[in-house]
Scaffold this motif. Structure first.
Motif, PDB file in Angstrom:
ATOM      1  N   ALA A 119       0.842  -1.197   0.000  1.00 35.10           N
ATOM      2  CA  ALA A 119       0.000   0.000   0.000  1.00 35.10           C
ATOM      3  C   ALA A 119       0.873   1.241   0.000  1.00 35.10           C
ATOM      4  O   ALA A 119       1.953   1.265   0.601  1.00 35.10           O
ATOM      5  CB  ALA A 119      -0.918  -0.003   1.209  1.00 35.10           C
ATOM      6  N   ASN A 120       0.395   2.300  -0.670  1.00 37.11           N
ATOM      7  CA  ASN A 120       1.235   3.472  -0.863  1.00 37.11           C
ATOM      8  C   ASN A 120       0.382   4.690  -1.155  1.00 37.11           C
ATOM      9  O   ASN A 120      -0.816   4.588  -1.399  1.00 37.11           O
ATOM     10  CB  ASN A 120       2.205   3.186  -2.027  1.00 37.11           C
ATOM     11  CG  ASN A 120       3.446   4.050  -1.992  1.00 37.11           C
ATOM     12  OD1 ASN A 120       3.668   4.825  -2.908  1.00 37.11           O
ATOM     13  ND2 ASN A 120       4.256   3.934  -0.962  1.00 37.11           N
ATOM     14  N   THR A 121       1.012   5.861  -1.130  1.00 30.11           N
ATOM     15  CA  THR A 121       0.395   7.114  -1.567  1.00 30.11           C
ATOM     16  C   THR A 121       1.388   7.798  -2.509  1.00 30.11           C
ATOM     17  O   THR A 121       2.440   7.240  -2.818  1.00 30.11           O
ATOM     18  CB  THR A 121       0.093   8.041  -0.378  1.00 30.11           C
ATOM     19  OG1 THR A 121       1.324   8.297   0.323  1.00 30.11           O
ATOM     20  CG2 THR A 121      -0.902   7.395   0.585  1.00 30.11           C
ATOM     21  N   LEU A 122       1.072   9.002  -2.942  1.00 27.32           N
ATOM     22  CA  LEU A 122       2.021   9.740  -3.789  1.00 27.32           C
ATOM     23  C   LEU A 122       3.307  10.001  -3.004  1.00 27.32           C
ATOM     24  O   LEU A 122       3.277  10.292  -1.814  1.00 27.32           O
ATOM     25  CB  LEU A 122       1.413  11.061  -4.249  1.00 27.32           C
ATOM     26  CG  LEU A 122       0.222  10.980  -5.195  1.00 27.32           C
ATOM     27  CD1 LEU A 122      -0.195  12.378  -5.641  1.00 27.32           C
ATOM     28  CD2 LEU A 122       0.517  10.106  -6.412  1.00 27.32           C
TER      29      LEU A 122
ATOM     30  N   GLU B 228       4.078  17.212  -6.381  1.00 30.52           N
ATOM     31  CA  GLU B 228       4.137  18.444  -7.170  1.00 30.52           C
ATOM     32  C   GLU B 228       3.552  18.225  -8.564  1.00 30.52           C
ATOM     33  O   GLU B 228       2.814  19.059  -9.090  1.00 30.52           O
ATOM     34  CB  GLU B 228       5.580  18.928  -7.278  1.00 30.52           C
ATOM     35  CG  GLU B 228       5.730  20.226  -8.067  1.00 30.52           C
ATOM     36  CD  GLU B 228       7.185  20.671  -8.177  1.00 30.52           C
ATOM     37  OE1 GLU B 228       7.445  21.565  -9.013  1.00 30.52           O
ATOM     38  OE2 GLU B 228       8.041  20.135  -7.446  1.00 30.52           O
ATOM     39  N   LEU B 229       3.870  17.077  -9.142  1.00 32.99           N
ATOM     40  CA  LEU B 229       3.360  16.740 -10.465  1.00 32.99           C
ATOM     41  C   LEU B 229       1.833  16.643 -10.439  1.00 32.99           C
ATOM     42  O   LEU B 229       1.147  17.121 -11.362  1.00 32.99           O
ATOM     43  CB  LEU B 229       3.964  15.413 -10.917  1.00 32.99           C
ATOM     44  CG  LEU B 229       3.853  15.028 -12.387  1.00 32.99           C
ATOM     45  CD1 LEU B 229       4.503  16.075 -13.274  1.00 32.99           C
ATOM     46  CD2 LEU B 229       4.497  13.662 -12.608  1.00 32.99           C
ATOM     47  N   TYR B 230       1.303  16.037  -9.384  1.00 32.63           N
ATOM     48  CA  TYR B 230      -0.142  15.914  -9.236  1.00 32.63           C
ATOM     49  C   TYR B 230      -0.816  17.288  -9.227  1.00 32.63           C
ATOM     50  O   TYR B 230      -1.833  17.493  -9.904  1.00 32.63           O
ATOM     51  CB  TYR B 230      -0.487  15.158  -7.955  1.00 32.63           C
ATOM     52  CG  TYR B 230      -1.911  15.351  -7.517  1.00 32.63           C
ATOM     53  CD1 TYR B 230      -2.959  14.701  -8.168  1.00 32.63           C
ATOM     54  CD2 TYR B 230      -2.223  16.210  -6.468  1.00 32.63           C
ATOM     55  CE1 TYR B 230      -4.271  14.900  -7.781  1.00 32.63           C
ATOM     56  CE2 TYR B 230      -3.532  16.422  -6.075  1.00 32.63           C
ATOM     57  CZ  TYR B 230      -4.554  15.759  -6.737  1.00 32.63           C
ATOM     58  OH  TYR B 230      -5.853  15.969  -6.356  1.00 32.63           O
ATOM     59  N   HIS B 231      -0.265  18.240  -8.494  1.00 33.41           N
ATOM     60  CA  HIS B 231      -0.862  19.577  -8.429  1.00 33.41           C
ATOM     61  C   HIS B 231      -0.880  20.233  -9.809  1.00 33.41           C
ATOM     62  O   HIS B 231      -1.834  20.935 -10.168  1.00 33.41           O
ATOM     63  CB  HIS B 231      -0.107  20.446  -7.422  1.00 33.41           C
ATOM     64  CG  HIS B 231      -0.343  20.038  -6.000  1.00 33.41           C
ATOM     65  ND1 HIS B 231      -1.606  19.950  -5.438  1.00 33.41           N
ATOM     66  CD2 HIS B 231       0.521  19.689  -5.007  1.00 33.41           C
ATOM     67  CE1 HIS B 231      -1.518  19.572  -4.181  1.00 33.41           C
ATOM     68  NE2 HIS B 231      -0.236  19.397  -3.893  1.00 33.41           N
ATOM     69  N   GLN B 232       0.160  19.989 -10.603  1.00 28.06           N
ATOM     70  CA  GLN B 232       0.200  20.546 -11.955  1.00 28.06           C
ATOM     71  C   GLN B 232      -0.893  19.941 -12.835  1.00 28.06           C
ATOM     72  O   GLN B 232      -1.607  20.672 -13.547  1.00 28.06           O
ATOM     73  CB  GLN B 232       1.579  20.291 -12.576  1.00 28.06           C
ATOM     74  CG  GLN B 232       2.711  21.040 -11.890  1.00 28.06           C
ATOM     75  CD  GLN B 232       4.078  20.631 -12.438  1.00 28.06           C
ATOM     76  OE1 GLN B 232       4.174  19.924 -13.430  1.00 28.06           O
ATOM     77  NE2 GLN B 232       5.135  21.074 -11.765  1.00 28.06           N
ATOM     78  N   TYR B 233      -1.022  18.620 -12.793  1.00 30.06           N
ATOM     79  CA  TYR B 233      -2.046  17.963 -13.599  1.00 30.06           C
ATOM     80  C   TYR B 233      -3.449  18.332 -13.125  1.00 30.06           C
ATOM     81  O   TYR B 233      -4.366  18.497 -13.936  1.00 30.06           O
ATOM     82  CB  TYR B 233      -1.865  16.444 -13.562  1.00 30.06           C
ATOM     83  CG  TYR B 233      -0.796  15.939 -14.502  1.00 30.06           C
ATOM     84  CD1 TYR B 233      -0.843  16.215 -15.868  1.00 30.06           C
ATOM     85  CD2 TYR B 233       0.263  15.167 -14.031  1.00 30.06           C
ATOM     86  CE1 TYR B 233       0.133  15.737 -16.736  1.00 30.06           C
ATOM     87  CE2 TYR B 233       1.248  14.682 -14.887  1.00 30.06           C
ATOM     88  CZ  TYR B 233       1.174  14.982 -16.233  1.00 30.06           C
ATOM     89  OH  TYR B 233       2.141  14.515 -17.089  1.00 30.06           O
ATOM     90  N   HIS B 234      -3.623  18.474 -11.816  1.00 25.69           N
ATOM     91  CA  HIS B 234      -4.931  18.837 -11.276  1.00 25.69           C
ATOM     92  C   HIS B 234      -5.340  20.228 -11.760  1.00 25.69           C
ATOM     93  O   HIS B 234      -6.476  20.447 -12.192  1.00 25.69           O
ATOM     94  CB  HIS B 234      -4.894  18.779  -9.744  1.00 25.69           C
ATOM     95  CG  HIS B 234      -6.244  18.947  -9.116  1.00 25.69           C
ATOM     96  ND1 HIS B 234      -6.431  19.661  -7.943  1.00 25.69           N
ATOM     97  CD2 HIS B 234      -7.476  18.521  -9.488  1.00 25.69           C
ATOM     98  CE1 HIS B 234      -7.725  19.647  -7.640  1.00 25.69           C
ATOM     99  NE2 HIS B 234      -8.363  18.960  -8.546  1.00 25.69           N
TER     100      HIS B 234
END
Length: 282
Positions: free
Chosen positions: A256-259, A265-271
């Protein structure tokens, strides 16, 4: 399904490790736009070799996800207003396909693979999800088929059905060497009621006008949930256990894992990018 077979699709499922990101119980504060940003993030991370293969699960309540083609409907706002009046949030995903219904009885699964030196054929990705789904329910039914179900919403050649009633649809997204194969599984509640919602959406958004793109003519009777099709009272949690059990049979380990690290940071850009796209379309 025999595990002794070694088809290209099964080779994809036989990962040394599966990184599991379970977002199926985050509740109403977790929005569908976040999910699509998550998959883009993981596609990039896996494609660049910063992560191994990922299985992400997600559930969103009362959300209609439109495809890019749906934004070309001549009376789109009329259709959206109807869905909103029925209590649904409406978003546009960053990939192809057409409108689908998400709610608490629909489990979404994303399998994210690295392409590596040899590209993953598009059908191989679809077949991997098909084989996984068959294995998850092999003790219940051997009648799951992959073929287009005419009259369903978001029809495609990898609609999954039992006795010609669709309960799932598969799509793909590819970014920078990563491949995300996504499926929505209608676990419980009424598949035909979900289809009726989309049927009325298209009726109001088209208003009988001819369009260059042929939008589907929805027949609610061709869609059902797995609970309706099997007679078993299945829940999202039941299917989660089946998913993890199946992956464990093909993998050295699950964790089990998270970002992690730069993924955040990449997630915030894509979001932010998908938020801006939705503001444009809506």
């Amino acid at each position: 399904m025999s595990k002794s077979t070694n088809t290209p699709a099964l080779q994809l499922l036989r990962q040394e490790k599966w990184r599991i990101i379970d977002q199926s119980s985050l509740g109403t504060n977790f929005q569908a736009l976040q999910s699509f940003a998550m998959d883009d993030t993981l596609c990039t991370s896996v494609g660049q070799g910063e992560s191994g293969a990922v299985c992400r699960t997600w559930v969103h309540d009362k959300t209609i996800v439109l495809g890019i083609q749906d934004t070309r409907l001549p009376h789109l706002q009329n259709g959206i207003s109807y869905l909103q009046a029925e209590g649904y949030q409406v978003i546009v995903r960053n990939s192809g396909g057409l409108a689908v219904v998400l709610d608490r009885g629909v489990l979404n699964i994303s399998l994210v693979f690295p392409e590596g030196e040899k590209a993953i054929d598009i059908n191989r990705g679809y077949d991997a999800m098909y084989e996984l789904t068959k294995h998850m329910f092999h003790d219940i039914t051997t009648r799951i088929e992959a073929k287009e179900i005419i009259g369903s919403y978001c029809p495609g050649s990898y609609d999954l059905s039992i006795n010609d009633q669709k309960f799932a649809g598969i799509s793909q997204r590819r970014i920078r060497g990563g491949v995300a194969v996504q499926i929505y599984l209608c676990i419980n509640e009424s598949g035909s009621e979900r289809a009726t919602l989309i049927q009325e959406f298209y009726k109001r958004a088209l208003q009988g006008e001819e369009t260059k793109f042929a939008f589907p003519t929805i027949d609610p009777s061709v869609m059902a949930s797995l609970t309706e099709l099997t007679g078993l009272q299945l829940t999202v949690q039941d299917v989660m256990l089946r998913l993890l059990t199946s992956l464990k049979e093909w993998s050295g380990s699950l964790y089990a894992n998270t970002l992690q690290g730069t993924e955040t940071e990449l997630y915030h850009q894509y979001h932010q990018r998908i938020i801006e796209r939705n503001e444009k379309f809506m």
